[in-house]
Design an enzyme around this catalytic site. Structure first.
Site, PDB file in Angstrom:
ATOM      1  CG  ASP A  52      34.581  40.964  49.518  1.00 18.90           C
ATOM      2  OD1 ASP A  52      34.151  40.088  48.506  1.00 18.90           O
ATOM      3  OD2 ASP A  52      33.390  40.952  50.426  1.00 18.90           O
TER       4      ASP A  52
ATOM      5  CG  ASP B 234      38.318  37.485  42.858  1.00 20.18           C
ATOM      6  OD1 ASP B 234      37.578  36.531  43.077  1.00 20.18           O
ATOM      7  OD2 ASP B 234      38.156  38.600  43.316  1.00 20.18           O
TER       8      ASP B 234
ATOM      9  CG  HIS C 143      37.886  36.982  46.675  1.00 21.62           C
ATOM     10  ND1 HIS C 143      37.132  38.234  45.908  1.00 21.62           N
ATOM     11  CD2 HIS C 143      37.114  37.291  47.746  1.00 21.62           C
ATOM     12  CE1 HIS C 143      36.202  38.930  46.763  1.00 21.62           C
ATOM     13  NE2 HIS C 143      36.402  38.401  47.889  1.00 21.62           N
TER      14      HIS C 143
END
Length: 258
Positions: free
Chosen positions: A79, A209, A237
């Site tokens: 991320d 994800d 995710h």
């Protein structure tokens, strides 16, 4: 020595994400460093929204790397940890031994933001992170719901709404919407430099994800010379949530490097 694992989290989490990976890396003889980004974890937080830019986070991480004089780094990033870590890796490659790229991205011309990420950019601004449910993030985790809920909400005490500043700011500053704060140009430079990356790179994406999907993960891996690509079934995710199996896969990939 084997060097250090530098383990970088993203939104909206903290180094709690690496709790089940760190013991595996340490047993394998590595040093494991899992910093909480400014605005996350249990540390004191900057509550001024304007502080939160890609450049500020990149500078903080660079300062940490230089202060600890880290060498032979294995970067593990997911991320927002991706852009923050990968900008540093491409700007001072001599300190890095390899890249392990989990569900993340680098902004560049032509990058297609998924509907899920565009929706999160909007929806995130109305979330109460002190109460958010952990389970949508934690697919594949071996831990129970109470552990997960306590872990995911720990950085955001209910009596300190200002502690959520960073958690609001990261999705707000996604570079398709805020190219300056989100560091669109610097991310694009890092992406271009990865085309010339000639150290090992391993791209590993959680299959479920919707934000950074498997099709993009495959494209990201193909962009980096010689990168491997793996998909973790059942992981979402927060691919780190699967824990030890991910750590073991990373170590196996490192063991296969030529």
């Amino acid at each position: 020595t084997n060097g250090a694992f530098l383990l970088l989290h993203g939104e909206p989490s903290w180094s709690f994400l690496y709790r089940n990976l760190i013991p595996v890396f340490v047993r394998a003889g590595y040093r494991a460093i899992a910093p909480d980004m400014i605005g996350f974890g249990r540390s004191d937080k900057v509550t001024e929204p304007a502080w939160y830019t890609l450049d500020a986070h990149v500078a903080m991480l660079r300062g940490l790397i230089e202060q600890l004089d880290l060498q032979n780094i294995t970067l593990v990033c997911q991320d927002w940890g991706g852009p923050i870590g990968l900008v540093n890796a491409t700007e001072m490659p001599n300190r890095f031994a390899r890249l392990v790229i989990l569900n993340t991205w680098l902004h560049h011309n032509g990058y297609a933001y998924t509907p899920a990420l565009q929706q999160w950019h909007q929806r995130s601004q109305g979330v109460d992170f002190s109460r958010m449910g952990a389970l949508p993030w934690a697919q594949g985790s071996p831990d129970d719901a109470a552990t997960l809920q306590a872990g995911y909400t720990a950085p955001f005490p209910t009596d300190q709404p200002e502690a959520q500043t960073g958690a609001f700011r990261w999705p707000w500053m996604l570079p398709f919407a805020r190219p300056v704060e989100g560091g669109a140009e610097r991310q694009g430079q890092a992406y271009a430099l990865l085309r010339e990356w000639h150290k090992p790179a391993h791209v590993i994406f959680g299959e479920a994800d919707q934000v950074f999907n498997v099709a993009w993960g495959r494209e990201f891996a193909a962009h980096i010379p010689g990168a491997t690509f793996d998909v973790i079934p059942g992981a979402g995710h927060m691919v780190q949530e699967v824990g030890a199996p991910l750590a073991e896969l990373i170590l196996r990939r490192i063991g296969e490097e030529s």
